[in-house]
Design a protein around this motif. Structure first.
Motif, mmCIF file in Angstrom:
data_model
loop_
_atom_site.group_PDB
_atom_site.id
_atom_site.type_symbol
_atom_site.label_atom_id
_atom_site.label_comp_id
_atom_site.label_asym_id
_atom_site.label_seq_id
_atom_site.Cartn_x
_atom_site.Cartn_y
_atom_site.Cartn_z
ATOM 1 N N TYR A 17 0.865 -1.129 0.047
ATOM 2 C CA TYR A 17 -0.001 -0.096 0.043
ATOM 3 C C TYR A 17 0.996 1.241 0.061
ATOM 4 N N VAL A 18 1.956 1.224 0.619
ATOM 5 C CA VAL A 18 2.976 2.367 0.668
ATOM 6 C C VAL A 18 2.950 3.157 -0.645
ATOM 7 N N ASN A 19 2.581 4.476 -0.628
ATOM 8 C CA ASN A 19 2.550 5.196 -1.838
ATOM 9 C C ASN A 19 1.765 4.723 -2.959
ATOM 10 N N ALA A 20 0.953 4.047 -2.803
ATOM 11 C CA ALA A 20 0.131 3.465 -3.973
ATOM 12 C C ALA A 20 -0.530 4.565 -4.528
ATOM 13 N N ASP A 21 -0.775 4.761 -5.797
ATOM 14 C CA ASP A 21 -1.826 5.626 -6.276
ATOM 15 C C ASP A 21 -3.082 5.269 -6.706
ATOM 16 N N ILE A 22 -3.092 3.708 -6.886
ATOM 17 C CA ILE A 22 -4.424 3.273 -7.345
ATOM 18 C C ILE A 22 -4.688 2.158 -6.438
ATOM 19 N N CYS A 23 -5.865 1.836 -6.040
ATOM 20 C CA CYS A 23 -6.145 0.728 -5.158
ATOM 21 C C CYS A 23 -7.474 0.191 -5.703
ATOM 22 N N LEU A 24 -7.318 -1.075 -6.313
ATOM 23 C CA LEU A 24 -8.409 -1.808 -6.729
ATOM 24 C C LEU A 24 -8.842 -2.786 -5.533
ATOM 25 N N MET A 25 -10.086 -2.571 -5.124
ATOM 26 C CA MET A 25 -10.595 -3.286 -3.959
ATOM 27 C C MET A 25 -11.764 -4.261 -4.829
ATOM 28 N N VAL A 26 -11.397 -5.612 -4.989
ATOM 29 C CA VAL A 26 -12.485 -6.509 -5.673
ATOM 30 C C VAL A 26 -13.076 -7.381 -4.577
ATOM 31 N N TYR A 27 -14.509 -7.702 -4.803
ATOM 32 C CA TYR A 27 -15.189 -8.520 -3.980
ATOM 33 C C TYR A 27 -15.757 -9.383 -5.046
ATOM 34 N N SER A 28 -16.175 -10.493 -4.680
ATOM 35 C CA SER A 28 -17.067 -11.408 -5.515
ATOM 36 C C SER A 28 -18.330 -11.271 -5.368
ATOM 37 N N ILE A 29 -19.454 -11.031 -6.113
ATOM 38 C CA ILE A 29 -20.743 -10.822 -5.937
ATOM 39 C C ILE A 29 -21.398 -11.801 -5.394
ATOM 40 N N ASP A 30 -20.846 -13.072 -5.517
ATOM 41 C CA ASP A 30 -21.520 -14.384 -4.937
ATOM 42 C C ASP A 30 -20.959 -14.501 -3.294
ATOM 43 N N LYS A 31 -19.903 -13.709 -2.903
ATOM 44 C CA LYS A 31 -19.649 -13.872 -1.372
ATOM 45 C C LYS A 31 -19.758 -12.735 -0.561
ATOM 46 N N GLU A 32 -20.811 -12.704 0.245
ATOM 47 C CA GLU A 32 -20.653 -11.598 1.299
ATOM 48 C C GLU A 32 -19.510 -11.371 1.768
ATOM 49 N N PHE A 102 -9.456 -0.693 -16.834
ATOM 50 C CA PHE A 102 -7.957 -0.243 -16.936
ATOM 51 C C PHE A 102 -7.845 0.994 -17.919
ATOM 52 N N GLU A 103 -8.806 1.103 -18.908
ATOM 53 C CA GLU A 103 -8.628 2.302 -19.805
ATOM 54 C C GLU A 103 -9.076 3.606 -18.929
ATOM 55 N N MET A 104 -10.076 3.450 -17.915
ATOM 56 C CA MET A 104 -10.326 4.464 -17.085
ATOM 57 C C MET A 104 -9.226 4.960 -16.067
ATOM 58 N N ILE A 105 -8.558 3.879 -15.785
ATOM 59 C CA ILE A 105 -7.378 3.912 -14.793
ATOM 60 C C ILE A 105 -6.260 4.727 -15.560
ATOM 61 N N LYS A 106 -6.013 4.186 -16.683
ATOM 62 C CA LYS A 106 -4.935 4.887 -17.403
ATOM 63 C C LYS A 106 -5.205 6.418 -17.826
ATOM 64 N N GLU A 107 -6.451 6.531 -18.166
ATOM 65 C CA GLU A 107 -6.809 8.108 -18.449
ATOM 66 C C GLU A 107 -6.699 8.946 -16.959
ATOM 67 N N LYS A 108 -6.959 8.239 -15.780
ATOM 68 C CA LYS A 108 -6.983 9.042 -14.568
ATOM 69 C C LYS A 108 -5.189 9.357 -14.415
ATOM 70 N N ILE A 109 -4.338 8.428 -14.556
ATOM 71 C CA ILE A 109 -3.028 8.450 -14.505
ATOM 72 C C ILE A 109 -2.758 9.523 -15.386
ATOM 73 N N VAL A 110 -2.832 9.608 -16.777
ATOM 74 C CA VAL A 110 -2.291 10.390 -17.598
ATOM 75 C C VAL A 110 -2.772 11.956 -17.092
ATOM 76 N N SER A 111 -4.003 12.135 -16.907
ATOM 77 C CA SER A 111 -4.841 13.304 -16.536
ATOM 78 C C SER A 111 -3.792 13.911 -15.115
ATOM 79 N N ASP A 112 -3.411 13.104 -14.200
ATOM 80 C CA ASP A 112 -2.887 13.445 -13.129
ATOM 81 C C ASP A 112 -1.241 13.947 -13.472
#
Length: 123
Positions: A17-32, A102-112
């Motif tokens: 996590y240290v100095n991360a710019d992006i964090c993908l928090m992934v869960y499964s819609i079939d596992k509460e 990933f296209e959305m993430i790329k656009e965010k990084i390039v914009s920053d």
């Protein structure tokens, strides 16, 4: 790094996590239980960095099979509650919405980068 939320990987997560710019928090819609861990993951991450958070509900094909246990509305509520950057549902196995994510993430990084370095000629 994908550590499926296992407690024995806690130190690895903290380091990643240290100095991360992006964090993908992934869960499964079939596992509460995977959805319930999202608040914990978010709390751990913000202790180490201030990234853009993307909440991802994976396995959205299971909705059509009647196996969904986490509603889309629950994901949208968590987005607002934790003030995350974006929420979407995907199907990594079938790559549904994965390219868009990933296209959305790329656009965010390039914009920053363009904001930080306005003279940079990045396209």
């Amino acid at each position: 790094m994908d550590t499926p939320g296992a407690d024995q990987f806690g130190n690895l997560r903290d380091h990643d996590y240290v100095n991360a710019d992006i964090c993908l928090m992934v869960y499964s819609i079939d596992k509460e239980t995977t959805f319930e861990r999202m608040k914990i993951c978010h709390g751990q991450a913000i202790d180490h960095c201030k990234p853009y958070f993307y909440l991802i509900g994976n396995k959205n094909d299971l909705d059509l099979k009647g196996l969904r246990t986490v509603s889309r509305a629950a994901g949208e509520e968590l987005l607002k509650e934790l003030k995350l950057t974006y929420f979407m549902e995907t199907n990594a196995k079938e790559t549904s919405q994965v390219d868009e994510l990933f296209e959305m993430i790329k656009e965010k990084i390039v914009s920053d980068i363009k904001k930080k370095f306005p003279d940079n000629k990045m396209k």
